[in-house]
Design a protein around this motif. Structure first.
Motif, PDB file in Angstrom:
ATOM      1  N   SER A 523       0.838  -1.195   0.000  1.00 18.69           N
ATOM      2  CA  SER A 523       0.000   0.000   0.000  1.00 18.69           C
ATOM      3  C   SER A 523       0.874   1.247   0.000  1.00 18.69           C
ATOM      4  O   SER A 523       0.620   2.205  -0.743  1.00 18.69           O
ATOM      5  CB  SER A 523      -0.924  -0.003   1.224  1.00 18.69           C
ATOM      6  N   LYS A 527       1.094   0.171  -4.689  1.00 18.87           N
ATOM      7  CA  LYS A 527       0.577  -0.979  -5.430  1.00 18.87           C
ATOM      8  C   LYS A 527      -0.682  -1.492  -4.719  1.00 18.87           C
ATOM      9  O   LYS A 527      -0.676  -2.520  -4.051  1.00 18.87           O
ATOM     10  CB  LYS A 527       1.639  -2.059  -5.537  1.00 18.87           C
ATOM     11  N   CYS A 528      -1.748  -0.730  -4.886  1.00 16.13           N
ATOM     12  CA  CYS A 528      -2.962  -0.960  -4.094  1.00 16.13           C
ATOM     13  C   CYS A 528      -3.648  -2.281  -4.420  1.00 16.13           C
ATOM     14  O   CYS A 528      -4.211  -2.930  -3.542  1.00 16.13           O
ATOM     15  CB  CYS A 528      -3.932   0.198  -4.299  1.00 16.13           C
ATOM     16  N   GLU A 529      -3.637  -2.674  -5.679  1.00 14.57           N
ATOM     17  CA  GLU A 529      -4.299  -3.928  -6.048  1.00 14.57           C
ATOM     18  C   GLU A 529      -3.627  -5.117  -5.362  1.00 14.57           C
ATOM     19  O   GLU A 529      -4.295  -6.007  -4.845  1.00 14.57           O
ATOM     20  CB  GLU A 529      -4.263  -4.103  -7.567  1.00 14.57           C
ATOM     21  N   ALA A 531      -1.799  -4.890  -2.649  1.00 14.18           N
ATOM     22  CA  ALA A 531      -2.031  -4.721  -1.209  1.00 14.18           C
ATOM     23  C   ALA A 531      -3.383  -5.294  -0.816  1.00 14.18           C
ATOM     24  O   ALA A 531      -3.511  -6.003   0.188  1.00 14.18           O
ATOM     25  CB  ALA A 531      -1.942  -3.242  -0.842  1.00 14.18           C
ATOM     26  N   ALA A 532      -4.401  -5.001  -1.588  1.00 17.85           N
ATOM     27  CA  ALA A 532      -5.753  -5.480  -1.282  1.00 17.85           C
ATOM     28  C   ALA A 532      -5.806  -6.998  -1.271  1.00 17.85           C
ATOM     29  O   ALA A 532      -6.525  -7.602  -0.456  1.00 17.85           O
ATOM     30  CB  ALA A 532      -6.742  -4.914  -2.287  1.00 17.85           C
ATOM     31  N   ASN A 558      -9.890   1.284   1.407  1.00 14.20           N
ATOM     32  CA  ASN A 558      -9.018   2.403   1.047  1.00 14.20           C
ATOM     33  C   ASN A 558      -8.187   2.084  -0.196  1.00 14.20           C
ATOM     34  O   ASN A 558      -7.909   2.960  -1.023  1.00 14.20           O
ATOM     35  CB  ASN A 558      -8.099   2.766   2.210  1.00 14.20           C
ATOM     36  N   CYS A 559      -7.771   0.801  -0.304  1.00 13.84           N
ATOM     37  CA  CYS A 559      -7.034   0.398  -1.504  1.00 13.84           C
ATOM     38  C   CYS A 559      -7.919   0.531  -2.735  1.00 13.84           C
ATOM     39  O   CYS A 559      -7.467   0.959  -3.808  1.00 13.84           O
ATOM     40  CB  CYS A 559      -6.567  -1.059  -1.373  1.00 13.84           C
TER      41      CYS A 559
END
Length: 561
Positions: A523, A527-529, A531-532, A558-559
């Motif tokens: 996160s 690299k939110c995807e 992280a999720a 939030n991601c």
């Protein structure tokens, strides 16, 4: 004012937990913040008699003597200290014998302060907001305790006088345990205790076990001291803790009365009162039975919510004295066992909204239920070895895995110490190394005080897990987790390769913490995807509490945004 403090407290801790660091480092950081805040007020030392104690003599490697008093490091790496005399005299002797240990411990504290407390306006804001917690502490501590603490402080290092005078600093160290709990909703930290007697005890008498899961960083727990105090008034007693600390976290006196402390949550503090460890010390020094222990607890006001588990050889039973800043409840032992985690059980707090929420949302009930299961499933009476086995247990109900280091486990692998106590026999077993995994050594208090020499007469073998590859993997996992924490909190450069990530997962694949940390790492990398995905995996594991579930779900949301 108090509502504002509560709001700021909640926001600050939630931010730390949600964005930056794992549970144990939240506890450490908040603990250090409060120590810093304590130093914002200067406390005048007590009046003391004119006492001359002389200088210690070195009689061997890590062995010092001063009159009848001594400090010695035993073969297991534990410091043993015997002290006798009047209060101020005892403090001076303690300080003289252990001055290097005291100074080393303070260096660790100050190092943590420099690491965790931001400089500038935020520092000053904390001082203004929380300074009121400190200035009245001496009003709630007996003159005897003040004099003893002041005596110890005399040998503290001059190096840190720029922070605050020595006496003010050491008072802060005694109260910081409480203040960490007062500020941090997450810092109940998971201490677990239980007592057995009758048909459940191999001796037929009381047998108690406790984990003191108080974490302030690895360096904090390296040098432990077992104290044997022969005071000029009251009962002789032993206590296991750290250098410079005269309060009691786990102890037993010559009457076979035991005291341990377990944090809880209830009313918010509204000012400085008696540190809970000093109250525990007063009970240990001046109570021979449960009635006297309750009477002492009633006369002292404390500023945090805590349970004192008191076992008594004279009564052959154990009770929980449950205190908050405004109320006191007593929970009696029913039958032949009693379990204590981090929620209240007495009728006084039975319907307390904060206590009810604590039971529902924290890891306390999980540990309580696991200890209940482990006690109930054993058909033979418990020996000290069996008690240690429960304290070392890392599994969920029915033996399901939790990964390693889960706050939901009885053994979270972060304990400062564990003890097993046999009050009638006056036997006091303490852990040596590697949290509660290393060997327990058992001191005979009758022989120790009769001969004025620490006497070990029994032991409990180390947990086989200590020698396993899984434990070595956990130690490596912990180092990587700390590197990630340093990156998240302090922007320490870190780039994990795919191989690093796979090794990290393999080392603790069943722990939700593994995936929570990787989620936060990615996160922050943007690299939110990815992280999720890790947050989602964390939620498939047995998390510590409903509160952690909520945090992970919010992190996923939030991601997505």
């Amino acid at each position: 004012m108090y509502r504002l403090i509560f709001t700021v407290k909640k926001a600050f801790i939630y931010l730390l937990r949600l964005i930056f660091i794992p549970l144990e480092l939240v506890v450490a950081s908040v603990f250090i913040l409060f120590i810093y805040v304590l130093f914002s007020a200067t406390v005048s030392p007590p009046e003391v008699p004119d006492v001359q104690i002389g200088k210690r003599q070195k009689v061997g490697e890590n062995h010092y003597v001063l009159g009848n008093n001594y400090l010695k490091k035993n073969e297991f790496g534990i410091w043993e200290m015997y002290i006798e005399g009047e209060p101020y005299e005892r403090g001076l002797i303690y300080g003289e014998l252990a001055k290097e240990l005291n100074q080393s411990q303070e260096e660790i504290f100050v190092g943590q302060i420099n690491q965790f407390v931001p400089k500038g306006a935020f520092q000053n804001f904390l001082k203004i907001m929380m300074g009121f917690f400190t200035n009245e502490i001496p009003d709630h501590i007996s003159l005897e305790n003040q004099q003893e603490i002041y005596g110890i402080s005399r040998t503290f290092s001059d190096e840190f006088d720029y922070i605050a005078p020595k006496y003010t600093r050491i008072l802060g160290y005694h109260a910081a345990h409480d203040m960490g709990h007062a500020l941090n909703d997450y810092s109940v930290v998971g201490c677990t205790s239980f007592a057995l007697k009758g048909e459940k005890s191999a001796t037929d008498h009381l047998m108690l076990g406790r984990n003191f899961d108080f974490y302030v960083g690895d360096d904090f727990a390296k040098e432990k001291i077992i104290l044997f105090i022969n005071p000029s008034t009251g009962y002789k007693f032993t206590s296991y803790s750290w250098a410079g600390f005269t309060g009691v976290a786990s102890g037993m006196n010559e009457q076979g009365l035991t005291v341990t402390i377990n944090a809880s949550k209830s009313d918010l503090p509204t000012g400085s009162k008696a540190p809970i460890s000093i109250l525990a010390r007063e009970i240990l020094q001046y109570a021979k039975n449960i009635e006297e222990a309750i009477a002492i607890a009633k006369k002292r006001e404390t500023f945090v919510s805590e349970t004192l588990m008191v076992g008594s050889a004279n009564d052959n039973k154990t009770v929980l004295i449950e205190k908050s800043p405004t109320k006191l409840g007593v929970y009696e032992m029913k039958g032949n066992d009693l379990i204590c985690s981090n929620h209240y059980q007495s009728t006084t707090f039975e319907k307390d909204p904060v206590n009810v929420q604590n039971i529902q949302n924290s890891d306390s009930k999980f540990r309580y239920d696991r200890v209940r299961e482990l006690i109930d499933q054993q058909s033979t009476p418990f020996t000290p070895k069996d008690v240690a086995a429960i304290l070392r247990n890392q599994h969920a109900e029915k033996g399901d895995t939790l990964g390693i280091g889960n706050p939901r486990a009885v053994n979270q692998l972060l304990a400062h110490h564990s003890v097993v106590m046999l009050p009638t026999e006056r036997m006091f077993y303490i852990t040596t190394t590697d949290f509660q995994l290393g060997k327990f050594i058992g001191y005979d208090l009758n022989k120790t005080f009769a001969e004025k020499k620490a006497t070990i007469t029994d032991s409990i073998a180390a947990d086989p897990f200590l020698y396993s590859q899984a434990y070595q993997d956990f130690l490596s996992f912990k180092k990587t987790k700390q590197r990630i924490s340093q990156y998240l909190m302090f922007d320490q450069p870190l780039t994990l390769s795919e191989q690093d990530i796979q090794v990290f997962i393999r080392q603790n694949s069943e722990s939700y913490v593994t995936y929570e940390m990787l989620g936060k790492y990615f996160s922050k990398k943007g690299k939110c995807e990815k992280a999720a995905t890790y947050f989602k995996t964390a939620l498939t594991k047995k998390t510590a509490s409903k509160q952690v579930d909520q945090e992970l779900k919010l992190l996923m949301e939030n991601c997505g945004k």
